[in-house]
Design a protein around this motif. Structure first.
Motif, PDB file in Angstrom:
ATOM      1  N   ARG A 164       0.853  -1.273   0.001  1.00 30.99           N
ATOM      2  CA  ARG A 164      -0.081  -0.010   0.116  1.00 30.99           C
ATOM      3  C   ARG A 164       0.808   1.006  -0.047  1.00 30.99           C
ATOM      4  O   ARG A 164       0.493   2.511  -0.604  1.00 30.99           O
ATOM      5  CB  ARG A 164      -0.907  -0.015   1.327  1.00 30.99           C
ATOM      6  CG  ARG A 164      -1.981  -1.275   1.061  1.00 30.99           C
ATOM      7  CD  ARG A 164      -3.217  -0.945   2.035  1.00 30.99           C
ATOM      8  NE  ARG A 164      -3.840  -2.161   2.240  1.00 30.99           N
ATOM      9  CZ  ARG A 164      -4.780  -2.401   1.471  1.00 30.99           C
ATOM     10  NH1 ARG A 164      -5.000  -1.528   0.509  1.00 30.99           N
ATOM     11  NH2 ARG A 164      -5.645  -3.697   1.623  1.00 30.99           N
ATOM     12  N   MET A 165       1.985   1.437   0.774  1.00 28.44           N
ATOM     13  CA  MET A 165       2.830   2.358   0.465  1.00 28.44           C
ATOM     14  C   MET A 165       3.487   2.513  -0.653  1.00 28.44           C
ATOM     15  O   MET A 165       3.666   3.588  -1.160  1.00 28.44           O
ATOM     16  CB  MET A 165       3.967   2.155   1.642  1.00 28.44           C
ATOM     17  CG  MET A 165       3.406   2.131   3.146  1.00 28.44           C
ATOM     18  SD  MET A 165       4.789   1.545   4.249  1.00 28.44           S
ATOM     19  CE  MET A 165       5.922   2.858   4.161  1.00 28.44           C
ATOM     20  N   ALA A 166       3.815   1.582  -1.336  1.00 27.63           N
ATOM     21  CA  ALA A 166       4.098   1.446  -2.824  1.00 27.63           C
ATOM     22  C   ALA A 166       3.408   2.340  -3.757  1.00 27.63           C
ATOM     23  O   ALA A 166       3.516   3.087  -4.477  1.00 27.63           O
ATOM     24  CB  ALA A 166       4.553   0.213  -3.259  1.00 27.63           C
ATOM     25  N   VAL A 167       1.969   1.763  -3.538  1.00 28.28           N
ATOM     26  CA  VAL A 167       0.968   2.443  -4.196  1.00 28.28           C
ATOM     27  C   VAL A 167       0.729   3.743  -4.071  1.00 28.28           C
ATOM     28  O   VAL A 167       0.394   4.628  -5.068  1.00 28.28           O
ATOM     29  CB  VAL A 167      -0.444   1.650  -3.942  1.00 28.28           C
ATOM     30  CG1 VAL A 167      -1.457   2.270  -4.703  1.00 28.28           C
ATOM     31  CG2 VAL A 167      -0.494   0.248  -4.365  1.00 28.28           C
ATOM     32  N   SER A 168       0.964   4.087  -2.954  1.00 28.52           N
ATOM     33  CA  SER A 168       0.781   5.623  -2.450  1.00 28.52           C
ATOM     34  C   SER A 168       1.861   6.382  -3.215  1.00 28.52           C
ATOM     35  O   SER A 168       1.721   7.430  -3.627  1.00 28.52           O
ATOM     36  CB  SER A 168       0.952   5.795  -0.846  1.00 28.52           C
ATOM     37  OG  SER A 168       0.995   7.186  -0.605  1.00 28.52           O
ATOM     38  N   LEU A 169       3.067   5.888  -3.328  1.00 30.91           N
ATOM     39  CA  LEU A 169       4.375   6.592  -3.847  1.00 30.91           C
ATOM     40  C   LEU A 169       4.480   6.539  -5.207  1.00 30.91           C
ATOM     41  O   LEU A 169       5.072   7.445  -5.960  1.00 30.91           O
ATOM     42  CB  LEU A 169       5.634   6.042  -2.929  1.00 30.91           C
ATOM     43  CG  LEU A 169       5.700   5.991  -1.634  1.00 30.91           C
ATOM     44  CD1 LEU A 169       6.745   5.326  -0.884  1.00 30.91           C
ATOM     45  CD2 LEU A 169       5.720   7.762  -1.222  1.00 30.91           C
ATOM     46  N   LEU A 170       3.945   5.580  -5.972  1.00 32.30           N
ATOM     47  CA  LEU A 170       4.229   5.197  -7.351  1.00 32.30           C
ATOM     48  C   LEU A 170       3.412   6.472  -8.160  1.00 32.30           C
ATOM     49  O   LEU A 170       2.017   6.773  -7.691  1.00 32.30           O
ATOM     50  CB  LEU A 170       3.844   3.796  -7.834  1.00 32.30           C
ATOM     51  CG  LEU A 170       4.857   2.830  -7.319  1.00 32.30           C
ATOM     52  CD1 LEU A 170       4.255   1.172  -7.599  1.00 32.30           C
ATOM     53  CD2 LEU A 170       5.962   3.004  -8.043  1.00 32.30           C
ATOM     54  N   PRO A 171       3.552   6.639  -9.365  1.00 28.10           N
ATOM     55  CA  PRO A 171       2.589   7.560 -10.213  1.00 28.10           C
ATOM     56  C   PRO A 171       1.446   6.735 -10.479  1.00 28.10           C
ATOM     57  O   PRO A 171       1.369   5.575 -10.403  1.00 28.10           O
ATOM     58  CB  PRO A 171       3.678   7.711 -11.453  1.00 28.10           C
ATOM     59  CG  PRO A 171       5.111   7.507 -11.123  1.00 28.10           C
ATOM     60  CD  PRO A 171       4.994   6.313  -9.986  1.00 28.10           C
TER      61      PRO A 171
END
Length: 221
Positions: A164-171
């Motif tokens: 979920r953190m990756a989803v938040s940070l990715l374009p």
């Protein structure tokens, strides 16, 4: 058998609180950023009963612990609680705030490692007390389970917190495609676990963090 019973007594409290406080932290931070779903469901609570999942909080950790005592080279101890309900659409800035809601769980585990380190230090100070050895053993168990849960949940695999953190940070466009992995995330995790790949990935990280704890607090873990 006596060692198994003793081990269960030592690990029970650290495991329950590591898992349940992890979930409560998600709900608390979600409330802070505008989503009251967990709050309205009574899930922002330090009462473990609110969060316990019979399978994930009791059966799986207990089974893995017993296997670790009976089988050489058995897997590590982990588990889960009932997921705290979060409606990301209710967050003031959903994509940005998702990062903090997801990070709250591993963050709670990190805080608990310091708490259990303090318990070990207290046990060492009270070395003449009959409570000293149980406190030290429970503190070691608390550090172990919290470091494992923290590192495991930070893996960039939806629906884990790291995912979920990756989803938040990715374009936005890449984040959408990446988030579509979520329905298969748990199956992927189990495959990595039983193939031994998961242990090969996270054990070096877990060991490094425990060594850092030793250097900070002067502990023997």
């Amino acid at each position: 058998m006596d060692s198994i019973i003793q081990g269960i007594a030592i690990y029970a409290l650290p495991v329950i609180f590591a898992i349940t406080l992890h979930e409560a932290a998600h709900g608390y931070v979600a409330k802070y950023f505008g989503d009251f779903t967990a709050y309205n469901a009574g899930r922002i609570s330090l009462n473990p009963i609110k969060h316990v999942d019979p399978i994930g909080t009791i059966v799986v950790p207990l089974t893995l612990f017993i296997l670790s005592k009976l089988t050489v080279g058995a897997g590590f101890l982990f588990g889960w609680a009932k997921p705290v309900p979060v409606n990301f659409g209710n967050l003031r800035q959903p994509k940005r705030d998702m990062l903090w809601v997801a990070a709250a769980g591993p963050g709670a585990n990190l805080v608990m490692t310091f708490f259990w380190a303090f318990i070990i230090k207290l046990g060492l100070i009270m070395s003449d007390s009959s409570f000293a050895t149980p406190m030290i053993l429970m503190g070691k168990a608390g550090i172990e389970i919290n470091v494992i849960l923290m590192v495991l949940n930070l893996l960039p695999l939806p629906p884990l917190d790291g995912g979920r953190m990756a989803v938040s940070l990715l374009p936005q466009r890449i984040a959408y495609q990446f988030s579509r992995i979520e329905p298969y995330g748990f199956m992927i995790l189990l495959l990595l676990l039983f193939s031994g790949v998961l242990g090969a990935i996270i054990w070096p990280i877990i060991t490094t963090i425990k060594l850092i704890m030793v250097s900070i607090f002067g502990l023997y873990i």
